[in-house]
Design a protein around this motif. Structure first.
Motif, short mmCIF file in Angstrom:
data_model
loop_
_atom_site.label_atom_id
_atom_site.label_comp_id
_atom_site.label_asym_id
_atom_site.label_seq_id
_atom_site.Cartn_x
_atom_site.Cartn_y
_atom_site.Cartn_z
N ILE A 22 0.69 -1.10 -0.06
CA ILE A 22 -0.10 -0.08 0.20
C ILE A 22 0.96 1.31 -0.19
N ALA A 23 1.92 1.12 0.73
CA ALA A 23 2.72 2.41 0.78
C ALA A 23 3.51 2.75 -0.45
N ALA A 24 4.01 1.58 -1.09
CA ALA A 24 4.60 1.69 -2.51
C ALA A 24 3.45 2.12 -3.37
N LEU A 25 2.16 1.69 -3.38
CA LEU A 25 1.39 2.11 -4.22
C LEU A 25 1.16 3.68 -4.10
N ALA A 26 1.00 3.99 -3.05
CA ALA A 26 0.88 5.55 -2.89
C ALA A 26 1.89 6.26 -3.34
N HIS A 27 3.05 5.90 -2.96
CA HIS A 27 4.26 6.63 -3.31
C HIS A 27 4.28 6.62 -4.92
N ALA A 28 4.14 5.55 -5.52
CA ALA A 28 4.09 5.48 -7.13
C ALA A 28 3.29 6.70 -7.54
N GLU A 29 1.93 6.74 -7.00
CA GLU A 29 0.78 7.62 -7.30
C GLU A 29 1.33 9.13 -7.20
N ARG A 30 1.96 9.30 -6.06
CA ARG A 30 2.29 10.59 -5.91
C ARG A 30 3.43 11.12 -6.85
N VAL A 31 4.35 9.97 -7.02
CA VAL A 31 5.54 10.43 -8.25
C VAL A 31 4.73 10.68 -9.58
N GLU A 32 3.84 9.88 -9.85
CA GLU A 32 3.06 9.96 -11.09
C GLU A 32 2.54 11.25 -11.22
N HIS A 33 1.78 11.79 -10.13
CA HIS A 33 1.32 12.99 -10.06
C HIS A 33 2.26 14.07 -10.24
N ALA A 34 3.44 14.05 -9.76
CA ALA A 34 4.43 14.91 -9.71
C ALA A 34 4.97 14.96 -10.99
N VAL A 35 5.23 13.84 -11.65
CA VAL A 35 5.54 13.86 -13.15
C VAL A 35 4.62 14.57 -14.13
N ARG A 36 3.42 14.18 -13.96
CA ARG A 36 2.14 14.76 -14.80
C ARG A 36 2.14 16.39 -14.52
N SER A 37 2.60 16.89 -13.50
CA SER A 37 2.23 18.27 -12.97
C SER A 37 3.48 19.05 -13.17
N ALA A 38 4.62 18.16 -13.79
CA ALA A 38 5.83 18.87 -14.18
C ALA A 38 6.48 19.51 -12.86
N VAL A 39 6.68 18.79 -11.81
CA VAL A 39 7.27 19.33 -10.47
C VAL A 39 8.80 19.27 -10.92
N PRO A 40 9.49 20.19 -10.72
CA PRO A 40 10.86 20.36 -10.90
C PRO A 40 11.46 19.13 -9.90
N GLY A 41 12.58 18.45 -10.32
CA GLY A 41 13.15 17.54 -9.76
C GLY A 41 12.59 16.18 -9.94
N VAL A 42 11.34 16.07 -10.47
CA VAL A 42 10.82 14.53 -10.58
C VAL A 42 10.76 14.45 -12.17
N CYS A 43 11.10 12.99 -12.53
CA CYS A 43 11.36 13.00 -13.78
C CYS A 43 10.60 11.61 -14.09
N GLU A 44 10.61 11.11 -15.58
CA GLU A 44 10.04 9.85 -15.76
C GLU A 44 10.70 8.70 -15.45
N ARG A 45 12.08 8.83 -15.05
CA ARG A 45 12.60 7.64 -14.32
C ARG A 45 12.34 7.67 -12.97
N ASP A 46 12.01 8.75 -12.16
CA ASP A 46 11.61 8.37 -10.98
C ASP A 46 10.15 7.51 -10.93
N ARG A 47 9.39 7.95 -11.88
CA ARG A 47 8.13 7.25 -12.18
C ARG A 47 8.18 5.97 -12.19
N LEU A 48 9.14 5.48 -13.19
CA LEU A 48 9.50 4.11 -13.58
C LEU A 48 10.10 3.36 -12.37
N VAL A 49 11.11 4.00 -11.53
CA VAL A 49 11.56 3.28 -10.42
C VAL A 49 10.52 3.32 -9.40
#
Length: 100
Positions: A22-49
């Motif tokens: 559940i924690a990994a799922l929540a983290h993955a969703e936060r990272v995906e949201h950050a990538v879609r929102s173009a948050v500085p310092g978060v990239c597609e590689r972070d989403r894949l990891v």
């Protein structure tokens, strides 16, 4: 008695693995949201990891559940509310209506 202790230990491992999933799922969703929102310092590689970690945790949970042979009662986890959420994150379990 030894078998009962093994089953209890396996149930504890399943519950722990479920919480980590559940924690990994929540983290993955936060990272995906950050990538879609173009948050500085978060990239597609972070989403894949993050997504890879979510998948790895899910596979581990599935394997433990297969070894146990059933889903333990009370296998639930509540996520903490997200900072800045617009509504309270309170969910009720679905219950059958009582018939008088």
């Amino acid at each position: 008695m030894h078998r009962s202790l093994d089953r209890e230990a396996l149930e504890r491992r399943v519950i722990g693995a479920h919480r980590l999933t559940i924690a990994a799922l929540a983290h993955a969703e936060r990272v995906e949201h950050a990538v879609r929102s173009a948050v500085p310092g978060v990239c597609e590689r972070d989403r894949l990891v993050a997504d890879g970690e979510r998948h790895r945790r899910f596979i581990a949970l599935r394997d433990l559940l297969d070894a146990l042979g059933y889903v333990p009662r009370g296998l639930t986890a509540r996520l903490p509310p997200e900072p800045g959420a617009r509504w309270p994150c309170r969910y009720r379990t679905h219950r059958r209506p009582r018939h008088a």
